[in-house]
Design an enzyme around this catalytic site. Structure first.
Site, PDB file in Angstrom:
ATOM      1  N   ARG A 161      -8.290  44.905  48.798  1.00  0.00           N
ATOM      2  CA  ARG A 161      -9.216  44.705  49.908  1.00  0.00           C
ATOM      3  C   ARG A 161      -9.625  45.980  50.661  1.00  0.00           C
ATOM      4  NH1 ARG A 161      -8.155  39.946  53.869  1.00  0.00           N
ATOM      5  NH2 ARG A 161      -6.387  41.213  54.523  1.00  0.00           N
ATOM      6  N   ASP A 162      -9.158  47.131  50.215  1.00  0.00           N
ATOM      7  CA  ASP A 162      -9.584  48.356  50.913  1.00  0.00           C
ATOM      8  C   ASP A 162      -9.713  49.521  49.934  1.00  0.00           C
ATOM      9  OD1 ASP A 162     -10.423  49.738  53.145  1.00  0.00           O
ATOM     10  OD2 ASP A 162      -8.403  50.308  53.784  1.00  0.00           O
TER      11      ASP A 162
END
Length: 265
Positions: free
Chosen positions: A38-39
Protein backbone atom coordinates in the site's frame (compact mmCIF):
# COMPACT_ATOMS: atom_id res chain seq x y z
CA UNK A 1 16.62 4.51 -2.07
CA UNK A 2 15.33 4.96 -5.61
CA UNK A 3 14.59 8.58 -4.70
CA UNK A 4 18.25 9.16 -5.53
CA UNK A 5 17.50 8.20 -9.14
CA UNK A 6 14.93 10.98 -9.57
CA UNK A 7 17.35 13.65 -10.68
CA UNK A 8 15.21 15.14 -13.41
CA UNK A 9 17.09 13.13 -16.05
CA UNK A 10 15.75 9.87 -17.55
CA UNK A 11 17.35 6.65 -16.32
CA UNK A 12 18.45 3.84 -18.61
CA UNK A 13 15.56 1.66 -19.74
CA UNK A 14 17.34 -1.60 -18.86
CA UNK A 15 17.94 -0.35 -15.31
CA UNK A 16 14.34 0.84 -14.88
CA UNK A 17 12.90 -2.44 -16.16
CA UNK A 18 15.23 -4.55 -14.00
CA UNK A 19 14.22 -2.66 -10.84
CA UNK A 20 10.55 -2.73 -11.86
CA UNK A 21 10.68 -6.51 -12.32
CA UNK A 22 12.29 -7.01 -8.90
CA UNK A 23 9.66 -4.86 -7.19
CA UNK A 24 6.88 -6.81 -8.92
CA UNK A 25 8.43 -10.11 -7.83
CA UNK A 26 8.55 -8.84 -4.24
CA UNK A 27 4.93 -7.76 -4.44
CA UNK A 28 3.91 -11.10 -5.93
CA UNK A 29 5.43 -12.81 -2.89
CA UNK A 30 3.61 -10.48 -0.49
CA UNK A 31 0.32 -10.97 -2.30
CA UNK A 32 0.75 -14.75 -2.19
CA UNK A 33 0.83 -14.33 1.60
CA UNK A 34 -2.39 -12.25 1.43
CA UNK A 35 -0.57 -9.03 2.32
CA UNK A 36 -0.54 -5.74 0.39
CA UNK A 37 2.12 -3.07 0.88
CA UNK A 38 0.00 0.00 0.00
CA UNK A 39 2.92 2.44 -0.10
CA UNK A 40 5.12 1.49 -3.05
CA UNK A 41 7.15 4.54 -4.11
CA UNK A 42 10.82 5.33 -4.86
CA UNK A 43 11.58 6.14 -1.23
CA UNK A 44 10.38 2.69 -0.11
CA UNK A 45 12.60 0.72 -2.50
CA UNK A 46 16.30 0.51 -1.69
CA UNK A 47 19.31 -1.09 -3.33
CA UNK A 48 21.81 -3.32 -1.59
CA UNK A 49 25.55 -2.62 -1.62
CA UNK A 50 25.86 -4.20 -5.08
CA UNK A 51 23.54 -1.46 -6.41
CA UNK A 52 21.81 -4.19 -8.40
CA UNK A 53 19.32 -5.88 -6.07
CA UNK A 54 16.20 -3.92 -5.11
CA UNK A 55 14.41 -4.45 -1.81
CA UNK A 56 11.02 -3.21 -0.65
CA UNK A 57 11.08 -1.51 2.76
CA UNK A 58 8.73 0.35 5.16
CA UNK A 59 5.91 -2.08 5.80
CA UNK A 60 4.15 0.30 8.19
CA UNK A 61 1.01 0.51 6.01
CA UNK A 62 0.89 -3.19 5.15
CA UNK A 63 -2.39 -4.89 5.81
CA UNK A 64 -3.54 -8.46 5.66
CA UNK A 65 -6.24 -8.99 3.09
CA UNK A 66 -9.68 -10.08 4.14
CA UNK A 67 -12.15 -12.09 2.13
CA UNK A 68 -14.99 -9.82 1.01
CA UNK A 69 -17.66 -9.88 -1.68
CA UNK A 70 -15.26 -8.34 -4.22
CA UNK A 71 -12.41 -10.70 -3.36
CA UNK A 72 -9.45 -10.27 -1.05
CA UNK A 73 -9.45 -6.67 0.15
CA UNK A 74 -8.42 -4.47 3.07
CA UNK A 75 -10.81 -2.34 5.08
CA UNK A 76 -8.43 0.57 5.73
CA UNK A 77 -7.54 3.45 3.38
CA UNK A 78 -3.96 4.77 3.42
CA UNK A 79 -0.92 5.45 1.21
CA UNK A 80 1.06 8.19 -0.55
CA UNK A 81 -1.42 10.15 -2.73
CA UNK A 82 0.95 10.69 -5.67
CA UNK A 83 1.33 6.90 -6.08
CA UNK A 84 -2.22 5.87 -5.16
CA UNK A 85 -4.99 4.84 -7.57
CA UNK A 86 -8.44 6.25 -7.04
CA UNK A 87 -9.81 3.19 -5.21
CA UNK A 88 -7.05 3.35 -2.58
CA UNK A 89 -8.64 6.52 -1.21
CA UNK A 90 -11.57 4.37 -0.19
CA UNK A 91 -12.02 1.27 1.89
CA UNK A 92 -12.09 -2.11 0.23
CA UNK A 93 -9.03 -2.02 -2.07
CA UNK A 94 -6.84 -5.00 -2.91
CA UNK A 95 -3.47 -6.06 -4.43
CA UNK A 96 -4.14 -4.05 -7.58
CA UNK A 97 -3.17 -0.85 -5.73
CA UNK A 98 0.40 -2.15 -5.41
CA UNK A 99 0.55 -2.96 -9.13
CA UNK A 100 -0.67 0.56 -9.93
CA UNK A 101 1.96 2.13 -7.64
CA UNK A 102 4.73 -0.09 -9.08
CA UNK A 103 3.83 1.07 -12.59
CA UNK A 104 4.10 4.70 -11.48
CA UNK A 105 7.46 3.79 -9.95
CA UNK A 106 8.55 2.63 -13.42
CA UNK A 107 7.28 5.92 -14.85
CA UNK A 108 9.30 7.89 -12.28
CA UNK A 109 12.47 5.95 -13.10
CA UNK A 110 12.02 6.36 -16.86
CA UNK A 111 11.31 10.10 -16.67
CA UNK A 112 13.53 10.93 -13.70
CA UNK A 113 10.84 12.63 -11.62
CA UNK A 114 7.68 11.81 -9.70
CA UNK A 115 4.44 11.22 -11.65
CA UNK A 116 1.73 13.92 -11.94
CA UNK A 117 -0.62 14.64 -9.05
CA UNK A 118 -3.66 12.35 -8.70
CA UNK A 119 -6.11 15.01 -9.84
CA UNK A 120 -4.16 15.28 -13.13
CA UNK A 121 -3.79 11.54 -13.53
CA UNK A 122 -6.69 9.41 -12.31
CA UNK A 123 -8.80 9.84 -15.43
CA UNK A 124 -8.79 8.06 -18.77
CA UNK A 125 -7.21 11.12 -20.40
CA UNK A 126 -4.58 11.41 -17.69
CA UNK A 127 -3.68 7.75 -17.92
CA UNK A 128 -3.46 7.91 -21.73
CA UNK A 129 -1.08 10.83 -21.34
CA UNK A 130 1.18 8.81 -19.03
CA UNK A 131 1.12 5.85 -21.43
CA UNK A 132 2.11 8.17 -24.28
CA UNK A 133 5.10 9.47 -22.35
CA UNK A 134 6.29 5.94 -21.54
CA UNK A 135 5.74 4.80 -25.14
CA UNK A 136 7.87 7.66 -26.43
CA UNK A 137 10.59 6.79 -23.95
CA UNK A 138 10.86 3.10 -24.82
CA UNK A 139 9.84 2.76 -28.47
CA UNK A 140 13.40 3.39 -29.65
CA UNK A 141 14.32 0.06 -28.06
CA UNK A 142 11.69 -1.82 -30.04
CA UNK A 143 9.41 -2.09 -27.00
CA UNK A 144 6.76 0.47 -27.90
CA UNK A 145 4.05 -2.15 -27.43
CA UNK A 146 5.11 -2.60 -23.81
CA UNK A 147 3.73 0.85 -22.99
CA UNK A 148 0.20 -0.36 -23.73
CA UNK A 149 0.41 -4.09 -22.96
CA UNK A 150 2.06 -3.65 -19.57
CA UNK A 151 2.30 -0.10 -18.28
CA UNK A 152 -1.12 0.89 -19.61
CA UNK A 153 -2.71 -2.24 -18.17
CA UNK A 154 -1.11 -1.72 -14.76
CA UNK A 155 -2.55 1.79 -14.36
CA UNK A 156 -6.07 1.12 -15.63
CA UNK A 157 -8.78 3.00 -13.75
CA UNK A 158 -10.66 -0.25 -13.06
CA UNK A 159 -8.48 -2.36 -10.70
CA UNK A 160 -10.11 -5.54 -12.02
CA UNK A 161 -8.49 -4.90 -15.41
CA UNK A 162 -4.95 -4.70 -14.01
CA UNK A 163 -2.69 -7.76 -14.17
CA UNK A 164 -1.49 -9.40 -10.99
CA UNK A 165 2.01 -8.59 -9.78
CA UNK A 166 3.14 -12.09 -10.80
CA UNK A 167 1.70 -11.72 -14.32
CA UNK A 168 3.20 -8.24 -14.71
CA UNK A 169 6.61 -9.56 -13.60
CA UNK A 170 6.44 -12.24 -16.32
CA UNK A 171 5.65 -9.61 -18.94
CA UNK A 172 8.57 -7.45 -17.83
CA UNK A 173 10.92 -10.44 -17.91
CA UNK A 174 9.79 -11.19 -21.46
CA UNK A 175 10.25 -7.54 -22.46
CA UNK A 176 13.76 -7.49 -21.01
CA UNK A 177 14.67 -10.61 -22.99
CA UNK A 178 13.35 -8.97 -26.14
CA UNK A 179 15.31 -5.82 -25.42
CA UNK A 180 18.54 -7.78 -24.83
CA UNK A 181 17.98 -9.69 -28.06
CA UNK A 182 17.45 -6.38 -29.90
CA UNK A 183 20.59 -4.92 -28.35
CA UNK A 184 22.60 -8.01 -29.35
CA UNK A 185 21.21 -7.86 -32.88
CA UNK A 186 22.16 -4.17 -33.15
CA UNK A 187 25.62 -4.89 -31.75
CA UNK A 188 26.13 -7.76 -34.19
CA UNK A 189 24.95 -5.60 -37.07
CA UNK A 190 27.27 -2.82 -35.94
CA UNK A 191 30.20 -5.23 -35.70
CA UNK A 192 29.41 -6.66 -39.14
CA UNK A 193 29.18 -3.19 -40.59
CA UNK A 194 32.48 -2.24 -38.96
CA UNK A 195 34.12 -5.39 -40.35
CA UNK A 196 32.72 -4.68 -43.81
CA UNK A 197 33.94 -1.08 -43.66
CA UNK A 198 37.37 -2.25 -42.53
CA UNK A 199 37.52 -4.82 -45.35
CA UNK A 200 36.42 -2.15 -47.83
CA UNK A 201 39.13 0.21 -46.55
CA UNK A 202 41.75 -2.54 -46.84
CA UNK A 203 40.63 -3.34 -50.40
CA UNK A 204 40.66 0.35 -51.29
CA UNK A 205 44.22 0.62 -49.93
CA UNK A 206 45.34 -2.39 -51.98
CA UNK A 207 43.59 -1.05 -55.10
CA UNK A 208 45.24 2.32 -54.57
CA UNK A 209 48.66 0.73 -54.23
CA UNK A 210 48.10 -1.40 -57.33
CA UNK A 211 46.99 1.67 -59.28
CA UNK A 212 50.03 3.61 -58.08
CA UNK A 213 52.30 0.78 -59.28
CA UNK A 214 50.47 0.66 -62.61
CA UNK A 215 50.76 4.44 -62.94
CA UNK A 216 54.50 4.21 -62.22
CA UNK A 217 54.90 1.51 -64.85
CA UNK A 218 52.86 3.50 -67.35
CA UNK A 219 54.90 6.64 -66.63
CA UNK A 220 58.15 4.68 -67.01
CA UNK A 221 56.93 3.16 -70.29
CA UNK A 222 55.90 6.60 -71.55
CA UNK A 223 59.31 8.03 -70.60
CA UNK A 224 61.10 5.14 -72.30
CA UNK A 225 59.01 5.59 -75.43
CA UNK A 226 59.71 9.31 -75.50
CA UNK A 227 63.43 8.66 -75.03
CA UNK A 228 63.41 6.11 -77.87
CA UNK A 229 61.55 8.52 -80.12
CA UNK A 230 64.14 11.23 -79.40
CA UNK A 231 66.99 8.79 -80.01
CA UNK A 232 65.36 7.61 -83.25
CA UNK A 233 64.99 11.23 -84.34
CA UNK A 234 68.64 11.95 -83.56
CA UNK A 235 69.69 8.82 -85.43
CA UNK A 236 67.59 9.81 -88.44
CA UNK A 237 69.08 13.29 -88.44
CA UNK A 238 72.59 11.86 -88.23
CA UNK A 239 71.95 9.49 -91.13
CA UNK A 240 70.49 12.35 -93.16
CA UNK A 241 73.55 14.47 -92.46
CA UNK A 242 75.85 11.65 -93.56
CA UNK A 243 73.85 11.14 -96.71
CA UNK A 244 73.99 14.84 -97.60
CA UNK A 245 77.72 14.86 -96.90
CA UNK A 246 78.14 11.85 -99.14
CA UNK A 247 76.24 13.51 -101.97
CA UNK A 248 78.34 16.64 -101.69
CA UNK A 249 81.53 14.59 -101.53
CA UNK A 250 80.64 12.44 -104.49
CA UNK A 251 79.42 15.38 -106.59
CA UNK A 252 81.84 18.16 -105.72
CA UNK A 253 81.27 20.04 -108.97
CA UNK A 254 77.56 20.26 -108.61
CA UNK A 255 75.21 21.80 -106.08
CA UNK A 256 72.71 19.56 -104.41
CA UNK A 257 69.17 20.53 -105.34
CA UNK A 258 67.52 22.46 -102.47
CA UNK A 259 64.35 20.42 -102.93
CA UNK A 260 66.36 17.24 -102.36
CA UNK A 261 67.95 18.59 -99.18
CA UNK A 262 64.54 19.62 -97.86
CA UNK A 263 63.23 16.13 -98.52
CA UNK A 264 66.22 14.54 -96.85
CA UNK A 265 65.85 16.75 -93.83
Amino acid sequence: SLDNFLTGRPNRLELALALFEQVLCGLAYLHSKKIIHRDIKPGNVVLDTSMVTAKIVDFGLCRELQTMAGGLQTLHAAGTPRYMPQEQHEQGHGPAVDVFAAALLLYALLIGKHPPRPEDRNTVEGINSLVGVVRERIQEHGLGGLADSLFGDCIRVDPRERPSAAEAAKRVASARMTMMANVKARDDASKNQAAEEKAAEAKAAVDKKVKQEEDKKAAAAAAALKLKQEEDKKTAKAETARYVFALNYCLPSTTVCPQLLFALN
